[in-house]
Design a protein around this motif. Structure first.
Motif, mmCIF file in Angstrom:
data_model
loop_
_atom_site.group_PDB
_atom_site.id
_atom_site.type_symbol
_atom_site.label_atom_id
_atom_site.label_comp_id
_atom_site.label_asym_id
_atom_site.label_seq_id
_atom_site.Cartn_x
_atom_site.Cartn_y
_atom_site.Cartn_z
ATOM 1 N N PHE A 122 0.833 -1.204 0.000
ATOM 2 C CA PHE A 122 0.000 0.000 0.000
ATOM 3 C C PHE A 122 0.869 1.255 0.000
ATOM 4 O O PHE A 122 0.538 2.239 -0.671
ATOM 5 N N ASN A 123 1.971 1.218 0.762
ATOM 6 C CA ASN A 123 2.869 2.376 0.793
ATOM 7 C C ASN A 123 3.510 2.622 -0.569
ATOM 8 O O ASN A 123 3.670 3.774 -0.992
ATOM 9 N N LEU A 124 3.862 1.540 -1.257
ATOM 10 C CA LEU A 124 4.449 1.682 -2.589
ATOM 11 C C LEU A 124 3.434 2.246 -3.578
ATOM 12 O O LEU A 124 3.763 3.118 -4.397
ATOM 13 N N ALA A 125 2.191 1.755 -3.491
ATOM 14 C CA ALA A 125 1.137 2.283 -4.371
ATOM 15 C C ALA A 125 0.904 3.767 -4.107
ATOM 16 O O ALA A 125 0.722 4.559 -5.036
ATOM 17 N N ALA A 126 0.925 4.164 -2.834
ATOM 18 C CA ALA A 126 0.753 5.575 -2.497
ATOM 19 C C ALA A 126 1.915 6.411 -3.024
ATOM 20 O O ALA A 126 1.722 7.533 -3.506
ATOM 21 N N LEU A 127 3.131 5.862 -2.951
ATOM 22 C CA LEU A 127 4.301 6.580 -3.463
ATOM 23 C C LEU A 127 4.187 6.804 -4.971
ATOM 24 O O LEU A 127 4.440 7.906 -5.475
ATOM 25 N N VAL A 128 3.798 5.755 -5.696
ATOM 26 C CA VAL A 128 3.646 5.871 -7.148
ATOM 27 C C VAL A 128 2.562 6.878 -7.494
ATOM 28 O O VAL A 128 2.734 7.727 -8.380
ATOM 29 N N LEU A 129 1.442 6.811 -6.783
ATOM 30 C CA LEU A 129 0.349 7.747 -7.052
ATOM 31 C C LEU A 129 0.760 9.171 -6.686
ATOM 32 O O LEU A 129 0.317 10.136 -7.317
ATOM 33 N N GLY A 130 1.636 9.299 -5.689
ATOM 34 C CA GLY A 130 2.083 10.624 -5.289
ATOM 35 C C GLY A 130 3.021 11.275 -6.289
ATOM 36 O O GLY A 130 2.977 12.506 -6.479
ATOM 37 N N VAL A 131 3.896 10.480 -6.922
ATOM 38 C CA VAL A 131 4.849 11.052 -7.889
ATOM 39 C C VAL A 131 4.290 11.070 -9.305
ATOM 40 O O VAL A 131 4.914 11.649 -10.204
ATOM 41 N N LEU A 132 3.114 10.478 -9.510
ATOM 42 C CA LEU A 132 2.521 10.432 -10.846
ATOM 43 C C LEU A 132 2.309 11.818 -11.450
ATOM 44 O O LEU A 132 2.592 12.009 -12.642
ATOM 45 N N PRO A 133 1.835 12.829 -10.694
ATOM 46 C CA PRO A 133 1.681 14.156 -11.303
ATOM 47 C C PRO A 133 2.980 14.730 -11.850
ATOM 48 O O PRO A 133 2.971 15.411 -12.887
ATOM 49 N N VAL A 134 4.099 14.460 -11.181
ATOM 50 C CA VAL A 134 5.393 14.940 -11.672
ATOM 51 C C VAL A 134 5.757 14.232 -12.977
ATOM 52 O O VAL A 134 6.235 14.858 -13.930
ATOM 53 N N ILE A 135 5.519 12.927 -13.038
ATOM 54 C CA ILE A 135 5.798 12.161 -14.252
ATOM 55 C C ILE A 135 4.919 12.638 -15.395
ATOM 56 O O ILE A 135 5.370 12.819 -16.533
ATOM 57 N N VAL A 136 3.635 12.852 -15.104
ATOM 58 C CA VAL A 136 2.696 13.329 -16.127
ATOM 59 C C VAL A 136 3.128 14.698 -16.648
ATOM 60 O O VAL A 136 3.120 14.957 -17.859
ATOM 61 N N SER A 137 3.498 15.590 -15.732
ATOM 62 C CA SER A 137 3.933 16.925 -16.136
ATOM 63 C C SER A 137 5.141 16.855 -17.059
ATOM 64 O O SER A 137 5.190 17.534 -18.090
ATOM 65 N N ALA A 138 6.110 16.021 -16.701
ATOM 66 C CA ALA A 138 7.311 15.885 -17.522
ATOM 67 C C ALA A 138 6.977 15.279 -18.884
ATOM 68 O O ALA A 138 7.502 15.701 -19.922
ATOM 69 N N PHE A 139 6.086 14.293 -18.911
ATOM 70 C CA PHE A 139 5.713 13.641 -20.168
ATOM 71 C C PHE A 139 5.000 14.615 -21.106
ATOM 72 O O PHE A 139 5.316 14.686 -22.301
ATOM 73 N N VAL A 140 4.036 15.374 -20.558
ATOM 74 C CA VAL A 140 3.297 16.323 -21.386
ATOM 75 C C VAL A 140 4.223 17.401 -21.923
ATOM 76 O O VAL A 140 4.184 17.761 -23.113
ATOM 77 N N ALA A 141 5.099 17.923 -21.059
ATOM 78 C CA ALA A 141 5.985 19.015 -21.470
ATOM 79 C C ALA A 141 7.015 18.556 -22.482
ATOM 80 O O ALA A 141 7.206 19.187 -23.532
ATOM 81 N N GLY A 142 7.694 17.461 -22.170
ATOM 82 C CA GLY A 142 8.816 17.057 -23.011
ATOM 83 C C GLY A 142 8.436 16.232 -24.218
ATOM 84 O O GLY A 142 8.862 16.524 -25.344
ATOM 85 N N LEU A 143 7.631 15.189 -24.019
ATOM 86 C CA LEU A 143 7.385 14.216 -25.081
ATOM 87 C C LEU A 143 6.158 14.531 -25.927
ATOM 88 O O LEU A 143 6.100 14.141 -27.088
ATOM 89 N N MET A 144 5.182 15.218 -25.361
ATOM 90 C CA MET A 144 3.968 15.481 -26.124
ATOM 91 C C MET A 144 4.004 16.821 -26.849
ATOM 92 O O MET A 144 3.469 16.948 -27.945
ATOM 93 N N ILE A 145 4.584 17.841 -26.233
ATOM 94 C CA ILE A 145 4.515 19.186 -26.808
ATOM 95 C C ILE A 145 5.867 19.685 -27.280
ATOM 96 O O ILE A 145 6.062 19.996 -28.463
ATOM 97 N N ALA A 146 6.836 19.776 -26.375
ATOM 98 C CA ALA A 146 8.131 20.361 -26.751
ATOM 99 C C ALA A 146 8.832 19.560 -27.840
ATOM 100 O O ALA A 146 9.476 20.138 -28.720
ATOM 101 N N ARG A 147 8.713 18.257 -27.806
ATOM 102 C CA ARG A 147 9.388 17.443 -28.832
ATOM 103 C C ARG A 147 8.831 17.730 -30.218
ATOM 104 O O ARG A 147 9.577 17.788 -31.201
ATOM 105 N N GLU A 148 7.500 17.912 -30.307
ATOM 106 C CA GLU A 148 6.912 18.229 -31.605
ATOM 107 C C GLU A 148 7.318 19.619 -32.073
ATOM 108 O O GLU A 148 7.585 19.835 -33.250
ATOM 109 N N LEU A 149 7.363 20.578 -31.147
ATOM 110 C CA LEU A 149 7.779 21.924 -31.517
ATOM 111 C C LEU A 149 9.255 21.956 -31.905
ATOM 112 O O LEU A 149 9.654 22.680 -32.821
ATOM 113 N N GLU A 150 10.064 21.163 -31.223
ATOM 114 C CA GLU A 150 11.493 21.126 -31.506
ATOM 115 C C GLU A 150 11.785 20.467 -32.845
ATOM 116 O O GLU A 150 12.649 20.922 -33.606
#
Length: 324
Positions: A83-111
């Protein structure tokens, strides 16, 4: 209706571009849900099996129970770790999502310049960005809702000897509606970072840093988001489930002395003399009861949604200026 129709084509493109990521993310989410359900059921089985025996975790009636109690406690620690591991993953998920959207979804296409293909096929830039965000938003928010609900159920179903408190950061941040607000906030920050920086790796790093810092600050200041209640008196009868915010001493004039001034006194006589010397007549305790769970959740959610709206508005303005 026409807006939805114009977004349908770009949305299909987003799904095709990131289909493997979506499949992997969906598979991992399904595996996490199954793992949490199995762990909760197995934990309840272990507790029932142990309690039906002659031994007790509260007291050892004999040497014969030493090893069974130890094995039981070790097993429950391991199961609680899931349960603690699941909570940790769910807690860091917003950071991973933010990085994915910024780098791989938008900036990479613009670059790389691949965005021009969409913009030259009767897809306005605003619709391109809306589709980029709408697809992951719908899938992520649905997935996070399921994971949050299953994790909350698993914690309550598994009657472990290591109960969690509602106000513990890993519990509070992965309960209620906060995981949804965290995820949406991370997406909007990622969109703004990707459009501003336009280079994949720097945008990925900046968005992750900003999202992580903002969530850490809110977590640290969370107790201040709603007015706490206060207990005063010569003795404080703290109830189970309280979130202690601040405790200290009170003088006869009602002045607060943070901390317990006389707690280090060597003896009871020294403590009483210390209280007399400092004019201490009682103590105070600021706390949040369990009923403050939803007010704290909703205030923090409101702050995150407001910040997300600002980031999203700025992202569309940046896109509009870059294409003017």
């Amino acid at each position: 209706m026409s807006a939805l129709t114009t977004l349908r084509g770009p949305a299909r493109v987003v799904v095709r571009q990131h289909r493997w990521t979506l499949w992997i993310a969906g598979g991992l989410a399904l595996a996490a849900v199954i793992t949490l359900i199995v762990t909760a059921l197995w934990s309840a089985h272990v507790v029932d099996a142990f309690e039906s025996g002659p031994c007790s975790a509260e007291g050892d009636p004999g040497r014969s129970c030493h090893q069974p109690v130890r094995d039981y406690m070790d097993t429950m620690v391991a199961l609680s770790g899931v349960f603690n591991l699941a909570a940790l993953v769910l807690g860091v998920l917003p950071v991973i999502v933010s990085a994915f959207v910024a780098g791989l979804m938008i900036a990479r296409e613009l670059e790389s310049g691949t965005f021009k293909v969409s913009w030259t096929q009767s897809v306005p830039p605003a619709h391109w960005l809306a589709a980029k965000l709408a697809v992951p938003a719908a899938l992520l928010l649905a997935g996070v809702s399921v994971l949050t609900a299953v994790l909350t159920w698993a914690r309550s179903y598994a009657d472990t000897p290591y109960p969690v408190q509602w106000h513990d950061a890993p519990v509070f941040s992965t309960s209620g509606v906060l995981p949804l607000a965290h995820t949406f906030f991370g997406m909007c920050v990622g969109a703004l970072a990707g459009l501003l920086i336009r280079r994949a790796l720097p945008a990925l790093a900046v968005s992750a840093l900003v999202t992580g810092t903002a969530l850490a600050v809110l977590t640290y200041r969370r107790q201040e988001l709603w007015p706490p209640r206060t207990l005063t008196g010569e003795t404080l009868n703290a109830e189970e489930g309280m979130w202690w915010v601040e405790t200290g001493d009170l003088t006869s004039s009602g002045e607060r002395l943070s901390g317990t001034v006389c707690s280090q006194s060597a003896s009871e006589a020294d403590r009483l003399q210390c209280m007399t010397d400092n004019d201490i007549t009682g103590h105070y305790l600021d706390y949040h009861p369990a009923s403050h769970f939803w007010p704290l959740q909703l205030v923090e959610t409101g702050i995150l949604l407001a910040l997300a709206a600002v980031a999203l508005t700025l992202a569309f303005r940046v896109l509009r200026r870059s294409t003017a």
